[in-house]
Structures are given as structure tokens and as C-alpha cells.
Design a protein around this motif. Structure first.
Motif, short mmCIF file in Angstrom:
data_model
loop_
_atom_site.label_atom_id
_atom_site.label_comp_id
_atom_site.label_asym_id
_atom_site.label_seq_id
_atom_site.Cartn_x
_atom_site.Cartn_y
_atom_site.Cartn_z
N TRP A 163 47.22 32.69 55.49
CA TRP A 163 47.13 33.74 54.48
C TRP A 163 47.94 34.93 54.96
CZ3 TRP A 163 44.80 33.25 49.80
CH2 TRP A 163 43.88 32.20 49.64
N ASN A 164 48.81 35.46 54.09
CA ASN A 164 49.63 36.61 54.45
C ASN A 164 48.98 37.91 54.00
OD1 ASN A 164 52.66 34.88 54.27
ND2 ASN A 164 52.08 36.17 55.96
N CYS A 165 49.38 38.99 54.66
CA CYS A 165 48.93 40.30 54.25
C CYS A 165 49.64 40.69 52.94
CB CYS A 165 49.21 41.33 55.33
SG CYS A 165 50.97 41.69 55.56
N PRO A 166 49.09 41.63 52.18
CA PRO A 166 49.67 41.99 50.88
C PRO A 166 50.89 42.90 50.96
CG PRO A 166 47.72 43.31 51.29
CD PRO A 166 47.80 42.32 52.42
N GLN A 167 51.27 43.30 52.17
CA GLN A 167 52.39 44.23 52.30
C GLN A 167 53.65 43.68 51.65
OE1 GLN A 167 53.52 45.07 56.34
NE2 GLN A 167 54.39 47.06 55.83
N HIS A 168 54.29 44.51 50.85
CA HIS A 168 55.57 44.22 50.19
C HIS A 168 55.47 43.23 49.03
CE1 HIS A 168 57.20 46.47 53.46
NE2 HIS A 168 57.01 45.53 54.36
N ILE A 169 54.28 42.81 48.63
CA ILE A 169 54.14 41.95 47.45
C ILE A 169 53.98 42.86 46.24
CG2 ILE A 169 52.80 40.17 46.28
CD1 ILE A 169 51.90 39.16 48.98
N ALA A 170 55.01 42.93 45.40
CA ALA A 170 54.95 43.78 44.21
C ALA A 170 54.08 43.11 43.15
CB ALA A 170 56.35 44.02 43.66
N PRO A 171 53.08 43.81 42.60
CA PRO A 171 52.25 43.21 41.55
C PRO A 171 53.08 42.87 40.32
CG PRO A 171 51.22 45.20 42.46
CD PRO A 171 52.63 45.16 42.97
N ARG A 172 52.92 41.65 39.84
CA ARG A 172 53.55 41.20 38.61
C ARG A 172 52.51 40.45 37.80
NH1 ARG A 172 57.67 40.03 42.49
NH2 ARG A 172 59.55 41.30 42.15
N TYR A 173 52.70 40.46 36.48
CA TYR A 173 51.68 39.89 35.61
C TYR A 173 52.32 38.92 34.61
CZ TYR A 173 48.92 43.70 37.50
OH TYR A 173 48.30 44.57 38.35
N SER A 174 51.70 37.77 34.45
CA SER A 174 52.15 36.83 33.43
C SER A 174 51.67 37.32 32.06
CB SER A 174 51.59 35.44 33.71
OG SER A 174 50.18 35.43 33.54
N GLU A 175 52.17 36.69 31.02
CA GLU A 175 51.76 37.06 29.67
C GLU A 175 50.25 36.88 29.50
OE1 GLU A 175 52.81 35.94 25.00
OE2 GLU A 175 53.92 35.03 26.64
N ALA A 176 49.73 35.77 30.02
CA ALA A 176 48.29 35.51 29.90
C ALA A 176 47.48 36.54 30.66
CB ALA A 176 47.98 34.10 30.41
N GLU A 177 47.96 36.92 31.85
CA GLU A 177 47.25 37.93 32.64
C GLU A 177 47.28 39.28 31.95
OE1 GLU A 177 48.11 35.95 37.03
OE2 GLU A 177 49.54 37.32 36.11
N LEU A 178 48.40 39.62 31.34
CA LEU A 178 48.49 40.88 30.61
C LEU A 178 47.56 40.88 29.40
CD1 LEU A 178 52.30 41.71 30.64
CD2 LEU A 178 50.47 43.01 31.72
N GLU A 179 47.49 39.76 28.71
CA GLU A 179 46.60 39.68 27.55
C GLU A 179 45.15 39.91 27.96
OE1 GLU A 179 47.29 35.92 25.74
OE2 GLU A 179 49.15 36.54 24.74
N ALA A 180 44.75 39.36 29.08
CA ALA A 180 43.38 39.54 29.54
C ALA A 180 43.07 41.01 29.82
CB ALA A 180 43.13 38.71 30.80
N VAL A 181 44.07 41.72 30.34
CA VAL A 181 43.89 43.14 30.64
C VAL A 181 43.95 43.98 29.36
CG1 VAL A 181 44.90 45.12 31.83
CG2 VAL A 181 44.78 42.92 32.98
N LEU A 182 44.85 43.63 28.46
CA LEU A 182 45.09 44.46 27.28
C LEU A 182 44.15 44.17 26.12
CD1 LEU A 182 49.00 44.46 27.23
CD2 LEU A 182 47.48 46.27 28.02
N ASP A 183 43.52 42.99 26.08
CA ASP A 183 42.64 42.65 24.97
C ASP A 183 41.55 43.70 24.73
OD1 ASP A 183 43.98 40.46 24.11
OD2 ASP A 183 42.65 38.98 25.02
N PRO A 184 40.83 44.15 25.77
CA PRO A 184 39.82 45.20 25.54
C PRO A 184 40.43 46.50 25.00
CG PRO A 184 39.48 44.15 27.67
CD PRO A 184 40.82 43.69 27.18
N ILE A 185 41.64 46.82 25.45
CA ILE A 185 42.30 48.04 24.97
C ILE A 185 42.67 47.89 23.50
CG2 ILE A 185 44.33 49.52 25.25
CD1 ILE A 185 44.30 48.76 28.22
#
Length: 207
Positions: A163-185
Motif C-alpha cells: 500500500w502506498n502513501c497518498p502523497q502526490h495522488i491527485a483526486p479524480r472522480y469518475s462520472e459515477a462517483e460525481l453523480e453520487a456526490v452531486l445527487d443530494p445537491i
């Protein structure tokens, strides 16, 4: 990480670690033993939740090759604590990874969770299995798979992981992941718009 370190920390790598001052920390990893590492609950859940991963193989001429494999979450099946399998479907018909694995089964796998900034790296030995060799396994690996014509089964015997540390991993979101976040909004905005419409109607009744 014992087995992973023994595979990754070659003599030339150890020399650079010594030059850069990380040899002592790396040496502690080597003391953890050299037995193949077993996939536990965390690794299994992480792998089976992925909708894609990167597969690195090496040709008989020594050149590395990296391919992205994608599919619906669950297309990667953890068969046991040391074995990962998936139904390999027809792609661009270059068959570079398949040919490389035939010559040398050593592979490296990168599993990424960009939103959570998590990364799992695996060393393993891959093998190709014809579909008719084990109909039950073919059915199991085809239950959830990448869309397309299944041509073979790919089985990967895990040697080690890290398992690697999170350093330098830029957060990115798939369409499905964005929908899950945006649906309540979106639901909240729709509710506010409806409330605004009712208030305008009520005000109009009083003018």
C-alpha cells in the motif's frame, strides 16, 4: 511488505537507497520475511471495488509494457488469498500483454482509488487459461466482466503487495462517483426551486 520488498529492492535499488539515506528503513522491510503475501479482507475489498487497473508486463526482449484494463466494479475477482482472476475480452487485437505473459509471467499491477488517494501495488505471476479448460471458473469470472467477447481467462498468482502513501495522488472522480456526490445537491436544488415556485405563486395570489 516483506516479499514485495525482496522483489523490488534489487542490488541496484539498495545502492540508491544507501546513497539517498533510506537504506535503514528499507532494510527493516527486508527483515519482514520473504514468504508470498496473502490478500486479506482490506485488499480483497479494494481490488473488487475497482473499475480498472494498470497491468505491466515485460517482453522477452526486456521492454516493459503497461495496459489499462477496465470494467464494471467486480470484474476483478479475488479467487483466494493469493489469486486474482478476470475474463479477458477482445480489445485492439495487438495481444501484447497476452504475448508477454506467455513468454514471462511476471507482472505488476497498480490499483488506484483516486478520490480517496489510495494505491495498492502488486507483484504477481500471470497465466492465460483457455475458456474450455474450466467451465465453472469461466462462468464465475464472466458473471461480472468487461463488456465484449471473452477470449481467455487471466489468472494472477500474487507474490507480494504494498500500500502506498497518498502523497502526490491527485483526486479524480469518475462520472459515477460525481453523480453520487452531486445527487443530494441536485435534490436539494430541486426542492429549493419548488419552494421558490410555491412562494412566488403565493405572493402572486396576494397582489
Amino acid at each position: 511488505m516483506g516479499r514485495y520488498a525482496h522483489l523490488a529492492y534489487t542490488e541496484s535499488v539498495r545502492q540508491v537507497q544507501s546513497e539517498q539515506g533510506s537504506a535503514a528503513a528499507a532494510g527493516r522491510r527486508l527483515m519482514e520475511g520473504d514468504a508470498p503475501e496473502l490478500l486479506a479482507v482490506d485488499e480483497t475489498a479494494f481490488i473488487e471495488a475497482r473499475d480498472g487497473f494498470y497491468l505491466a508486463s515485460v517482453s522477452e526482449t526486456g521492454w516493459p509494457y503497461i495496459q489499462f484494463k477496465g470494467g464494471a466494479p467486480g470484474f476483478l475477482h479475488v479467487l483466494d488469498e493469493r489469486t486474482i482472476g478476470y475474463a479477458d475480452v477482445r480489445g485492439n487485437r495487438q495481444y501484447i500483454s497476452t504475448g508477454n505473459v506467455r513468454a514471462d509471467g511476471r507482472v505488476a499491477l497498480f490499483f488506484m482509488d483516486y478520490p480517496q488517494q489510495r494505491r495498492l501495488k502488486i507483484f504477481g505471476r500471470a497465466s492465460v487459461q483457455p475458456l474450455h479448460d474450466d467451465p465453472a471458473l469461466t462462468e464465475r469470472l464472466s458473471a461480472v466482466r468487461t463488456p465484449g467477447q471473452v477470449e481467455r481467462l487471466m489468472l494472477i498468482r500474487v507474490e507480494g503487495f504494498n500500500w502506498n502513501c497518498p502523497q502526490h495522488i491527485a483526486p479524480r472522480y469518475s462520472e459515477a462517483e460525481l453523480e453520487a456526490v452531486l445527487d443530494p445537491i441536485h435534490a436539494r436544488l430541486a426542492a429549493l426551486e419548488e419552494e421558490n415556485r410555491r412562494l412566488r405563486t403565493r405572493l402572486g395570489d396576494h397582489t
